[in-house]
Structures are given as C-alpha cells and as structure tokens.
Design an enzyme around this catalytic site. Sequence first.
Site, short mmCIF file in Angstrom:
data_model
loop_
_atom_site.label_atom_id
_atom_site.label_comp_id
_atom_site.label_asym_id
_atom_site.label_seq_id
_atom_site.Cartn_x
_atom_site.Cartn_y
_atom_site.Cartn_z
N GLU A 69 -5.18 8.81 -4.23
CA GLU A 69 -4.31 7.72 -4.63
C GLU A 69 -4.70 6.41 -3.97
O GLU A 69 -4.80 6.32 -2.75
CB GLU A 69 -2.85 8.03 -4.27
CG GLU A 69 -1.90 6.91 -4.71
CD GLU A 69 -0.51 7.02 -4.11
OE1 GLU A 69 0.42 6.41 -4.68
OE2 GLU A 69 -0.36 7.69 -3.07
N SER A 87 7.04 5.63 -9.55
CA SER A 87 5.91 6.49 -9.20
C SER A 87 6.29 7.97 -9.19
O SER A 87 5.46 8.83 -9.52
CB SER A 87 5.34 6.09 -7.84
OG SER A 87 4.81 4.79 -7.88
N ASP A 100 -2.13 3.57 -8.04
CA ASP A 100 -0.69 3.28 -8.15
C ASP A 100 -0.49 1.81 -8.51
O ASP A 100 -0.96 0.91 -7.83
CB ASP A 100 0.00 3.60 -6.82
CG ASP A 100 1.50 3.73 -6.96
OD1 ASP A 100 2.10 3.00 -7.78
OD2 ASP A 100 2.08 4.56 -6.24
#
Length: 351
Positions: free
Chosen positions: A242, A74, A33
């Site tokens: 992630e 996101s 991310d």
Amino acid sequence: MKNTIFLFCPLNLLSFASFSQEKPTNVILMIGDGMGLPQITTSIYFKDSPSNFEQFTDIGFIKTSSTSHKVTDSAAGATAFATGQKSYNRAISVSPDSVRLETILEKLEAKNYNTGLISLTTITHATPACFYAHVTDRDMHEEIAEQLTNSGVDFFAGAGLDYFTKRKDGKDFYKTLEEKGYSMDSVKLVTNPYPDKKYGHLLAATEMPAKTKGRGDYLPDATELALNYFKSPNEPFFLMVEGSYIDWAGHANDAEMLIQEELDFDKTIGVVLNFLKENPNTLLVITADHETGGVAVGKGKSADELSIYFTTDQHTAELIPVFSMGRGSELFRGIYENNEIYHKLATILKL
C-alpha cells in the site's frame, strides 16, 4: 449470424483454455490509497524519466461505491478487494450485517501460500487490516492488532507499534508475535531474511513519516526485501503493498506531498516490474480504493508549467484505474465494480 457465432466461440474457448493453463504462481496487489487518474498523471509529468505506469497495456477501471455511501472510504474499498463483497464505510472485512467475511489472504494461507503486507501507515490501518482482520469499525486498532497475531501472515512491514505495546488492556502483542516465532524489529528493516522464519516490522509508533518529511526509500526497500524473502523458498505467495500517503496528500491538499508520494509509489512499481521480468509466473495488479482531493493537473503560471489543483479535501467517486501485468492480466480490462478484483483473482487462482 450463425457464422459469426461459429467464428467467435472457438476463439473464446481457446482463450479460456490458454488462460486456465497459465495460472500464476504469485500475486502482487499494489494499492495506491487515494490514487486516481490525476495522481497517476503527476508521475507522467513530474518524473525525470518515463513513468512505470507507461509499461502497462492491460488497463481497466473500477467503480468504488460502498453499500452505505456512493463515496467509499478505504475500509469498504479494501473489504471489497479482500473478500469480494461490498460492505459499509468503516467495515473491516465484515458484511453489511457485520458477519465475518473470509479474505483472499486467509484462503491462500489455507492453500499454503506465503503471504505478506506492506504499508506506510499502521499495519492495523484500514487497507492492510482488511486482508487479515474482521471488526465492525476501522478504528478498533487494538482488536485488529490482536487478530494479526493469529493471522498467519509471513511477512509484514509498517507502523503501529503502540497498538501492540501501549494498549488499554496492558497486553504486549509484540512479545506475543515473538513467542509465535516472528523475528520482530521496531527500528529498521531486516536484511537477508531467512526463508524458514516469519518477519514483522513495526517501525513507528503510529505511522511512518511522509516522503516530504524524510521517509526515504522505505516503501521500495520493504517491497524488494519482501520479494527476495518470498523468492527464496520458491513457493507461491500473495503480497499486498500500500502506498498510503497519496491519500493523505489529497486530504491535506498538499501538491508537493502528492507528487513525492506518487513518485515513491512509481519507484516501488519499478521494483516489482523487475521482479516480474525474472519471475514471469507472477501476476501484478495495481489499483486504488478511491481518489482523494478531486485532483486536476492543469496549466500553471505559464503555458509550459503545470500545477496541481484540488477541488475537495475528501474522497471522491471517480472511476479508479486498474493496471495489470503477468499471467491472467487480460482479465482485468474493462469497467466493473471494485469487488470484482477479488473475483478475478479467485478465478485466476482457482479458489
């Protein structure tokens, strides 16, 4: 001209035939991310050994704009990955008209794949949520938490305990998960998980600590645990991992945090690459939803010193790298829209 067409067509047909026979059994999607090329560059220059990114030869770039903004968030970014459709900023796997979009995880669940999600933030946060939930706004954490209980996900690890137990409606979805057969833990990662059970880890009230605040090796450890868990039944699986705090470091303009989070993500990639060596029937795709911080790696106080510079504390519209390895990895070369990640996976997995 006819000779040129004749020479290239058979090669393409042979390539497609070969590709068709090489369907991967497993897919691992890693999302850093907020990770753009400058963040990846830090793993090259600030690591004592070669970065794991240097092992890749199949590399591409994605364009990340959403339907509502040239600079995505996101939620819209992960919606594109999970569903193959672009949507508006803050959308969690719903269309621009707020219609539910089936995700790749849901489609694979229907084909009896085992599925897993790992995050550093709450498991209801935008990126992981987009693979199993459908809501009109990313901040609807309690609604997202409820949808997780019906998702069928076999293994998840992250934070967000409060959204399951300290809810406005007074419900206890941690208990619901246990009643549905999950072995739940809110303290530590389980060891030696049984392949015939489902596992859920909610290891913090809202989010895990940053690497600079003592998180330790949670991300590589959780990833290794999940891979060992999925390997046991020898059944196909889909796993999303992630690296959440690369983004948070960009928002905070915190250079040391950025370096440590990127190195942690790089270490986790190493865990996955070791798995690929033993399990060549696996496809690994590594990318990011967007870049955060407008980062540049440049000259420091001396010619032999590097410093990290930030141009913003927000997301940017940079092209984002895509690294792939394993069966079907050649399909991820080139420059394309972020929702093509889904379509390429769907082609490889014959969805």
